[in-house]
Scaffold this motif. Structure first.
Motif, PDB file in Angstrom:
ATOM      1  N   ASP A  28       0.832  -1.156  -0.026  1.00 16.98           N
ATOM      2  CA  ASP A  28      -0.096  -0.007   0.166  1.00 16.98           C
ATOM      3  C   ASP A  28       0.951   1.302  -0.012  1.00 16.98           C
ATOM      4  OD1 ASP A  28      -2.832   1.119   0.934  1.00 16.98           O
ATOM      5  OD2 ASP A  28      -1.301   2.241   1.851  1.00 16.98           O
ATOM      6  N   VAL A  29       0.799   2.297  -0.746  1.00 19.65           N
ATOM      7  CA  VAL A  29       1.613   3.108  -1.010  1.00 19.65           C
ATOM      8  C   VAL A  29       1.725   4.082   0.219  1.00 19.65           C
ATOM      9  CG1 VAL A  29       2.223   5.325  -2.322  1.00 19.65           C
ATOM     10  CG2 VAL A  29       1.472   3.292  -3.658  1.00 19.65           C
ATOM     11  N   GLU A  30       0.617   4.428   0.898  1.00 21.47           N
ATOM     12  CA  GLU A  30       0.799   5.301   1.913  1.00 21.47           C
ATOM     13  C   GLU A  30       1.332   4.732   3.198  1.00 21.47           C
ATOM     14  OE1 GLU A  30       0.209   8.673   1.762  1.00 21.47           O
ATOM     15  OE2 GLU A  30      -0.187   8.078  -0.424  1.00 21.47           O
ATOM     16  N   TRP A  31       0.957   3.345   3.246  1.00 23.02           N
ATOM     17  CA  TRP A  31       1.658   2.591   4.567  1.00 23.02           C
ATOM     18  C   TRP A  31       3.124   2.602   4.245  1.00 23.02           C
ATOM     19  CZ3 TRP A  31      -1.706  -2.359   5.564  1.00 23.02           C
ATOM     20  CH2 TRP A  31      -3.005  -1.795   5.864  1.00 23.02           C
ATOM     21  N   LEU A  32       3.557   2.351   2.786  1.00 20.43           N
ATOM     22  CA  LEU A  32       5.088   2.281   2.782  1.00 20.43           C
ATOM     23  C   LEU A  32       5.776   3.758   3.000  1.00 20.43           C
ATOM     24  CD1 LEU A  32       7.652   1.017   1.702  1.00 20.43           C
ATOM     25  CD2 LEU A  32       6.721   1.531  -0.615  1.00 20.43           C
ATOM     26  N   ARG A  33       4.942   4.973   2.397  1.00 20.36           N
ATOM     27  CA  ARG A  33       5.623   6.106   2.475  1.00 20.36           C
ATOM     28  C   ARG A  33       5.765   6.538   4.157  1.00 20.36           C
ATOM     29  NH1 ARG A  33       6.389   8.980  -2.015  1.00 20.36           N
ATOM     30  NH2 ARG A  33       4.921   8.452  -3.761  1.00 20.36           N
ATOM     31  N   SER A  34       4.892   5.996   4.890  1.00 17.88           N
ATOM     32  CA  SER A  34       4.710   6.544   6.257  1.00 17.88           C
ATOM     33  C   SER A  34       5.445   5.568   7.154  1.00 17.88           C
ATOM     34  CB  SER A  34       3.145   6.583   6.871  1.00 17.88           C
ATOM     35  OG  SER A  34       2.547   5.415   6.672  1.00 17.88           O
ATOM     36  N   GLY A  35       5.831   4.284   6.667  1.00 14.51           N
ATOM     37  CA  GLY A  35       6.287   3.168   7.580  1.00 14.51           C
ATOM     38  C   GLY A  35       7.690   3.391   7.801  1.00 14.51           C
ATOM     39  N   PRO A  36       8.401   2.212   8.451  1.00 14.15           N
ATOM     40  CA  PRO A  36       9.722   2.373   8.891  1.00 14.15           C
ATOM     41  C   PRO A  36      10.897   2.302   8.072  1.00 14.15           C
ATOM     42  CG  PRO A  36       8.703   0.147   9.268  1.00 14.15           C
ATOM     43  CD  PRO A  36       7.641   1.019   8.551  1.00 14.15           C
ATOM     44  N   TYR A  37      10.793   2.025   6.830  1.00 17.77           N
ATOM     45  CA  TYR A  37      11.782   1.551   5.740  1.00 17.77           C
ATOM     46  C   TYR A  37      12.665   2.874   5.839  1.00 17.77           C
ATOM     47  CZ  TYR A  37       9.997  -2.900   4.130  1.00 17.77           C
ATOM     48  OH  TYR A  37       9.767  -4.305   4.112  1.00 17.77           O
ATOM     49  N   PRO A  38      13.847   2.733   5.443  1.00 13.76           N
ATOM     50  CA  PRO A  38      14.609   3.970   5.020  1.00 13.76           C
ATOM     51  C   PRO A  38      14.338   4.367   3.689  1.00 13.76           C
ATOM     52  CG  PRO A  38      15.808   1.988   5.067  1.00 13.76           C
ATOM     53  CD  PRO A  38      14.912   1.540   5.517  1.00 13.76           C
ATOM     54  N   TYR A  39      14.732   5.861   3.817  1.00 16.60           N
ATOM     55  CA  TYR A  39      14.119   6.311   2.602  1.00 16.60           C
ATOM     56  C   TYR A  39      14.592   5.550   1.245  1.00 16.60           C
ATOM     57  CZ  TYR A  39      13.700  10.291  -0.953  1.00 16.60           C
ATOM     58  OH  TYR A  39      13.277  11.004  -2.134  1.00 16.60           O
ATOM     59  N   TYR A  40      15.944   5.404   0.904  1.00 15.18           N
ATOM     60  CA  TYR A  40      16.275   4.808  -0.150  1.00 15.18           C
ATOM     61  C   TYR A  40      15.507   3.518  -0.636  1.00 15.18           C
ATOM     62  CZ  TYR A  40      18.574   0.845   2.149  1.00 15.18           C
ATOM     63  OH  TYR A  40      18.934  -0.330   2.773  1.00 15.18           O
ATOM     64  N   LEU A  41      15.156   2.601   0.414  1.00 18.16           N
ATOM     65  CA  LEU A  41      14.364   1.584   0.289  1.00 18.16           C
ATOM     66  C   LEU A  41      12.994   1.839  -0.042  1.00 18.16           C
ATOM     67  CD1 LEU A  41      14.368  -1.378   0.185  1.00 18.16           C
ATOM     68  CD2 LEU A  41      13.858  -1.482   2.574  1.00 18.16           C
ATOM     69  N   LYS A  42      12.413   2.829   0.356  1.00 15.11           N
ATOM     70  CA  LYS A  42      11.013   3.299  -0.074  1.00 15.11           C
ATOM     71  C   LYS A  42      10.999   3.676  -1.482  1.00 15.11           C
ATOM     72  CE  LYS A  42       9.508   5.001   4.427  1.00 15.11           C
ATOM     73  NZ  LYS A  42       8.990   6.145   5.206  1.00 15.11           N
ATOM     74  N   GLU A  43      12.028   4.505  -1.832  1.00 11.96           N
ATOM     75  CA  GLU A  43      12.191   4.848  -3.286  1.00 11.96           C
ATOM     76  C   GLU A  43      12.794   3.734  -4.391  1.00 11.96           C
ATOM     77  OE1 GLU A  43      11.938   8.315  -4.333  1.00 11.96           O
ATOM     78  OE2 GLU A  43      10.949   7.981  -2.511  1.00 11.96           O
ATOM     79  N   ARG A  44      13.374   2.780  -3.897  1.00 13.59           N
ATOM     80  CA  ARG A  44      13.564   1.561  -4.784  1.00 13.59           C
ATOM     81  C   ARG A  44      12.305   0.831  -4.906  1.00 13.59           C
ATOM     82  NH1 ARG A  44      13.623  -3.796  -3.091  1.00 13.59           N
ATOM     83  NH2 ARG A  44      14.389  -4.970  -4.700  1.00 13.59           N
ATOM     84  N   ILE A  45      11.469   0.740  -3.845  1.00  7.60           N
ATOM     85  CA  ILE A  45      10.215  -0.092  -3.985  1.00  7.60           C
ATOM     86  C   ILE A  45       9.300   0.657  -4.801  1.00  7.60           C
ATOM     87  CG2 ILE A  45       8.292  -1.007  -2.661  1.00  7.60           C
ATOM     88  CD1 ILE A  45      10.012  -1.792  -0.249  1.00  7.60           C
ATOM     89  N   LEU A  46       8.946   2.166  -4.709  1.00  9.22           N
ATOM     90  CA  LEU A  46       8.244   2.721  -5.399  1.00  9.22           C
ATOM     91  C   LEU A  46       8.501   3.162  -6.672  1.00  9.22           C
ATOM     92  CD1 LEU A  46       7.094   5.264  -2.610  1.00  9.22           C
ATOM     93  CD2 LEU A  46       5.671   3.677  -3.594  1.00  9.22           C
ATOM     94  N   GLY A  47       9.910   2.732  -7.222  1.00 13.93           N
ATOM     95  CA  GLY A  47      10.393   3.059  -8.273  1.00 13.93           C
ATOM     96  C   GLY A  47      10.087   2.396  -9.668  1.00 13.93           C
ATOM     97  N   MET A  48      10.621   2.757 -10.701  1.00  9.98           N
ATOM     98  CA  MET A  48      10.123   2.043 -11.808  1.00  9.98           C
ATOM     99  C   MET A  48      10.529   0.727 -12.314  1.00  9.98           C
ATOM    100  SD  MET A  48       8.005   4.097 -13.637  1.00  9.98           S
ATOM    101  CE  MET A  48       7.771   3.606 -15.436  1.00  9.98           C
ATOM    102  N   GLN A  49      11.625   0.409 -11.266  1.00  7.55           N
ATOM    103  CA  GLN A  49      12.227  -0.986 -11.276  1.00  7.55           C
ATOM    104  C   GLN A  49      11.966  -1.474  -9.979  1.00  7.55           C
ATOM    105  OE1 GLN A  49      16.339  -0.002 -12.622  1.00  7.55           O
ATOM    106  NE2 GLN A  49      15.801  -1.036 -14.384  1.00  7.55           N
ATOM    107  N   GLY A  50      10.964  -1.299  -9.177  1.00  5.38           N
ATOM    108  CA  GLY A  50      10.493  -1.730  -7.902  1.00  5.38           C
ATOM    109  C   GLY A  50       9.547  -2.881  -7.871  1.00  5.38           C
ATOM    110  N   HIS A  51       8.589  -2.721  -7.215  1.00  7.37           N
ATOM    111  CA  HIS A  51       7.413  -3.416  -7.188  1.00  7.37           C
ATOM    112  C   HIS A  51       6.076  -3.107  -7.340  1.00  7.37           C
ATOM    113  CE1 HIS A  51       9.964  -6.668  -5.476  1.00  7.37           C
ATOM    114  NE2 HIS A  51      10.602  -5.921  -4.601  1.00  7.37           N
TER     115      HIS A  51
END
Length: 265
Positions: A168-191
């Motif tokens: 869930d995009v909002e859960w990921l953005r507000s969750g505990p993952y570090p910024y670089y990992l959030k950007e990786r998952i949300l990116g065009m080569q993520g999930h």
């Protein structure tokens, strides 16, 4: 009848089995060889019954059991050229088992027809597969930042679709993952997010997909309830009522059956 069982689905490991009773294909081997063989045993099979293993990409959660499994069982391996090179580098003695396949190609394995298509993931040569027999078809789309044109073309009309609904995009953005990992998952080569998966599922339902299995859910940024709710709302909104379920994270699933579908639009 073409059937599918998931053996594991999630960031800790991914593996599934496709079978028509004669040809048995493992897709990825991201759990231990012991777990794979135990699951096969529950289905009345052994690793020596496997016709081939299809590898999507070389991340650990998709290949961690491959070394031990192929050390004791000479199962042919199919992977894209970049993935095959990585496997040859990482796993000593695996080269004789490797078959390098090009994207946008189609080839037979036993009684099944396999189609390879490119995905968009941060792993060189990442691909997914569509598998057909005379009675039905299964498509697999996980580990991709967006639905590529080749994925859309390959999966049109598939009867049973295994589809990533990672976060869930909002859960990921507000969750505990570090910024670089959030950007990786949300990116065009993520999930694929729940919303992206749901939008694609509605398109596939319009082309005859009869059942969807949600896969590769994030343990931290998603729940089965959340993913199912997003998917079912999108399908109902588009006028479709088809079965949707979530693949178990770490257990053998019951059989999903694929039958011929007809494009509706």
């Amino acid at each position: 009848m073409l059937t599918l069982h998931t053996l594991a689905s999630g960031s800790e490991g991914n593996c599934l089995l496709l079978s028509d009773g004669t040809t048995h294909l493992l897709v990825d081997a991201g759990i231990s060889a012991r777990r794979i063989k135990t699951a096969l045993g529950q289905l009345g099979l052994t690793a020596d019954d496997l016709s081939a293993i299809l590898i999507t990409h070389a991340h650990a959660d998709h290949i961690s059991g491959l070394h031990t499994l192929t050390k004791h069982h000479a199962v042919p391996l199919y992977a894209s050229a970049p993935t095959a090179r990585q496997l040859a580098y990482r796993i000593a003695g695996i080269e004789p088992l490797l078959h390098s396949v090009n994207t946008e190609t189609q080839f037979p394995i036993g009684t099944l027809d396999v189609r390879v298509f490119a995905t968009s993931h941060d792993a060189a040569g990442s691909v997914d597969y569509r598998v057909d027999d005379t009675d039905g078809s299964v498509g697999i789309l996980t580990d991709t930042g967006y639905v590529t044109e080749s994925a859309f073309a390959a999966l049109r009309g598939v009867a049973l679709l295994v589809l990533e609904s990672n976060h869930d995009v909002e859960w990921l953005r507000s969750g505990p993952y570090p910024y670089y990992l959030k950007e990786r998952i949300l990116g065009m080569q993520g999930h694929l997010s729940n919303d992206c998966a749901a939008a694609f599922a509605a398109q596939m339902a319009a082309c005859g997909t009869q059942e969807i299995v949600l896969a590769h859910l994030s343990k931290e940024n998603n729940t089965p309830v959340r993913a199912l709710d997003t998917m079912q709302r999108a399908l109902r909104g588009a006028g479709f009522d088809i079965p949707v379920s979530v693949a178990p994270r770490a257990a053998l699933s019951g059989p999903y059956r694929a039958e011929v579908s007809i494009c509706r639009r």
